[in-house]
Design a protein around this motif. Sequence first.
Motif, PDB file in Angstrom:
ATOM      1  N   PHE A  80      14.341   6.831 -22.829  1.00  0.00           N
ATOM      2  CA  PHE A  80      13.048   7.700 -22.692  1.00  0.00           C
ATOM      3  C   PHE A  80      13.251   8.738 -23.632  1.00  0.00           C
ATOM      4  O   PHE A  80      14.213   9.042 -24.372  1.00  0.00           O
ATOM      5  N   THR A  81      12.035   8.893 -24.331  1.00  0.00           N
ATOM      6  CA  THR A  81      12.065  10.229 -25.333  1.00  0.00           C
ATOM      7  C   THR A  81      12.117  11.319 -24.482  1.00  0.00           C
ATOM      8  O   THR A  81      11.849  11.279 -23.390  1.00  0.00           O
ATOM      9  N   GLY A  82      12.181  12.630 -25.042  1.00  0.00           N
ATOM     10  CA  GLY A  82      12.090  13.805 -24.326  1.00  0.00           C
ATOM     11  C   GLY A  82      10.794  13.928 -23.444  1.00  0.00           C
ATOM     12  O   GLY A  82      10.982  14.396 -22.188  1.00  0.00           O
ATOM     13  N   GLU A  83       9.734  13.817 -24.026  1.00  0.00           N
ATOM     14  CA  GLU A  83       8.244  13.993 -23.592  1.00  0.00           C
ATOM     15  C   GLU A  83       8.079  13.041 -22.520  1.00  0.00           C
ATOM     16  O   GLU A  83       7.911  13.289 -21.209  1.00  0.00           O
ATOM     17  N   GLU A  84       8.979  11.933 -22.653  1.00  0.00           N
ATOM     18  CA  GLU A  84       8.690  10.712 -21.212  1.00  0.00           C
ATOM     19  C   GLU A  84       9.475  11.249 -20.303  1.00  0.00           C
ATOM     20  O   GLU A  84       8.980  10.696 -19.068  1.00  0.00           O
ATOM     21  N   ALA A  85      10.647  11.467 -20.431  1.00  0.00           N
ATOM     22  CA  ALA A  85      11.739  11.913 -19.476  1.00  0.00           C
ATOM     23  C   ALA A  85      11.098  13.037 -18.971  1.00  0.00           C
ATOM     24  O   ALA A  85      11.315  13.307 -17.523  1.00  0.00           O
ATOM     25  N   LEU A  86      10.463  14.212 -19.393  1.00  0.00           N
ATOM     26  CA  LEU A  86       9.830  15.391 -18.805  1.00  0.00           C
ATOM     27  C   LEU A  86       8.884  15.096 -17.872  1.00  0.00           C
ATOM     28  O   LEU A  86       8.542  15.557 -16.613  1.00  0.00           O
ATOM     29  N   LEU A  88       8.330  12.099 -16.394  1.00  0.00           N
ATOM     30  CA  LEU A  88       8.857  11.489 -15.138  1.00  0.00           C
ATOM     31  C   LEU A  88       9.484  12.701 -14.183  1.00  0.00           C
ATOM     32  O   LEU A  88       9.165  12.629 -12.945  1.00  0.00           O
ATOM     33  N   ALA A  89       9.995  13.691 -14.816  1.00  0.00           N
ATOM     34  CA  ALA A  89      10.973  14.638 -14.031  1.00  0.00           C
ATOM     35  C   ALA A  89       9.821  15.407 -13.155  1.00  0.00           C
ATOM     36  O   ALA A  89      10.077  15.804 -12.059  1.00  0.00           O
ATOM     37  N   LEU A  90       8.741  15.853 -13.962  1.00  0.00           N
ATOM     38  CA  LEU A  90       7.841  16.835 -13.530  1.00  0.00           C
ATOM     39  C   LEU A  90       6.957  15.914 -12.396  1.00  0.00           C
ATOM     40  O   LEU A  90       6.636  16.551 -11.359  1.00  0.00           O
ATOM     41  N   GLY A  91       6.664  14.756 -12.566  1.00  0.00           N
ATOM     42  CA  GLY A  91       6.080  13.888 -11.697  1.00  0.00           C
ATOM     43  C   GLY A  91       6.729  13.882 -10.464  1.00  0.00           C
ATOM     44  O   GLY A  91       6.165  14.048  -9.187  1.00  0.00           O
ATOM     45  N   LEU A  92       7.879  13.628 -10.386  1.00  0.00           N
ATOM     46  CA  LEU A  92       8.747  13.487  -9.350  1.00  0.00           C
ATOM     47  C   LEU A  92       8.791  14.816  -8.204  1.00  0.00           C
ATOM     48  O   LEU A  92       8.793  14.669  -7.096  1.00  0.00           O
ATOM     49  N   ARG A  93       8.925  15.723  -9.035  1.00  0.00           N
ATOM     50  CA  ARG A  93       8.777  17.175  -8.322  1.00  0.00           C
ATOM     51  C   ARG A  93       7.622  17.536  -7.964  1.00  0.00           C
ATOM     52  O   ARG A  93       7.458  18.260  -6.911  1.00  0.00           O
ATOM     53  N   ALA A  94       6.542  16.958  -8.379  1.00  0.00           N
ATOM     54  CA  ALA A  94       5.058  17.299  -7.863  1.00  0.00           C
ATOM     55  C   ALA A  94       4.614  16.580  -6.962  1.00  0.00           C
ATOM     56  O   ALA A  94       3.487  16.660  -6.390  1.00  0.00           O
ATOM     57  N   LEU A 114      17.444   9.044 -13.149  1.00  0.00           N
ATOM     58  CA  LEU A 114      16.876   9.238 -14.568  1.00  0.00           C
ATOM     59  C   LEU A 114      17.754  10.064 -15.145  1.00  0.00           C
ATOM     60  O   LEU A 114      18.012   9.742 -16.564  1.00  0.00           O
ATOM     61  N   ALA A 115      18.387  11.189 -14.690  1.00  0.00           N
ATOM     62  CA  ALA A 115      19.358  12.136 -15.282  1.00  0.00           C
ATOM     63  C   ALA A 115      20.385  11.096 -15.979  1.00  0.00           C
ATOM     64  O   ALA A 115      21.161  11.658 -17.198  1.00  0.00           O
ATOM     65  N   ARG A 116      21.085  10.266 -15.117  1.00  0.00           N
ATOM     66  CA  ARG A 116      22.136   9.435 -15.693  1.00  0.00           C
ATOM     67  C   ARG A 116      21.885   8.620 -16.731  1.00  0.00           C
ATOM     68  O   ARG A 116      22.738   8.288 -17.574  1.00  0.00           O
ATOM     69  N   THR A 125      17.607  19.162 -22.269  1.00  0.00           N
ATOM     70  CA  THR A 125      16.443  19.717 -22.677  1.00  0.00           C
ATOM     71  C   THR A 125      15.443  19.606 -21.607  1.00  0.00           C
ATOM     72  O   THR A 125      14.604  20.822 -21.315  1.00  0.00           O
ATOM     73  N   VAL A 126      15.450  18.473 -20.934  1.00  0.00           N
ATOM     74  CA  VAL A 126      14.524  18.042 -19.652  1.00  0.00           C
ATOM     75  C   VAL A 126      14.929  19.149 -18.573  1.00  0.00           C
ATOM     76  O   VAL A 126      14.078  19.903 -17.836  1.00  0.00           O
ATOM     77  N   GLU A 127      16.051  19.482 -18.481  1.00  0.00           N
ATOM     78  CA  GLU A 127      16.720  20.400 -17.200  1.00  0.00           C
ATOM     79  C   GLU A 127      16.239  21.698 -17.649  1.00  0.00           C
ATOM     80  O   GLU A 127      15.857  22.691 -16.751  1.00  0.00           O
ATOM     81  N   ALA A 128      16.196  22.281 -18.784  1.00  0.00           N
ATOM     82  CA  ALA A 128      15.795  23.423 -19.150  1.00  0.00           C
ATOM     83  C   ALA A 128      14.312  23.554 -19.029  1.00  0.00           C
ATOM     84  O   ALA A 128      13.904  24.681 -18.538  1.00  0.00           O
TER      85      ALA A 128
END
Length: 327
Positions: A80-86, A88-94, A114-116, A125-128
């Motif tokens: 995933f690119t950085g934007e794609e990963a972000l 996905l991560a925010l979607g899961l949290r929301a 996803l993190a792995r 970057t995504v975690e930050a």
Amino acid sequence: MWQHTGMYDPSMRVLTVLELLQARESVTGAELARVLEVSPRTVQRYVARLQDLGIPVEGRRGVGGAYRLKPGFRLPPLMFTGEEALSLALGLRALHLLGLGALAPAAHAAGAKLARTLPDAVRETVEALEGAVQLDASPGVVSVGAALLSGLLGAVHAARTVEFTYTSPQASAMTRRVDVYRALHLDGRWYAVGRCHLREALRCFRLDRMAELRVLDASFAAPPDFDALAYLRSTLPTAAPAAQISVWLDAAPEDLRGRVSVWFTEISAEAGGTRLRAERETLPGFAAFLLGLDCEFRVDGPPELLAVFGRLGARCAAVGRGAPVRA
């Protein structure tokens, strides 16, 4: 249409070639060269590198030559690119913002997977960025069960009739059989829209009032281009124009977090307290909410809210005298 990847690292371009090959049955060398902004000879080197990694890329040489993956071969989308990963991560949290808190364990597991899969730099970057975001569900969001929603969505996809027990404020629980055309989320609630067999007409049902969902063998054909959202909005009561409210509260903003609805509401520090600005369609409920905050406040508008407090004051005085109070 493909867009320029913006990635100039050769290893990322090799992965982009793989993504493009998975997206199409075949891709010409000229197309790959144009998308990656490299020469056809460089494309040949990228393809050779994929083949060295064991990826079965087949190709035809010469003018008009094209590349393709061996039929039946697929890789899971682990890059995933950085934007794609972000996203996905925010979607899961929301998910809890949609009333899907029951999916929290699954979302946590998916986030860990996803993190792995992410390179160290992208993961950091995504975690930050995740750490810089705070999400909070409004008190108006109504939760639904993950199993019920999953079963209902499966029935919609398969065009299968469902049967469930439905309880509404106006009636006791009863069994309903419905051809559900769409499930949708609106204003903090999940709805199912479709043809009710009991009423022989279109109806809307809230998922939080459903229980004991059963998917039947009977099938149906949904109307083409059915707009469930438009139909649902047409069934809801027409709202009165929202009142613009401005109130000063003798409490710090941090003391009000979690006690004030985030829907159409803004709070900011002012004069040692908090300025609250909000839009509300019904003022009596908001007046009762202010009284329940247990702090001093001043109403600066609208005048209709002051009139509501006047009526409430008269009713409270009547209670104090022991007189009967009518709603």
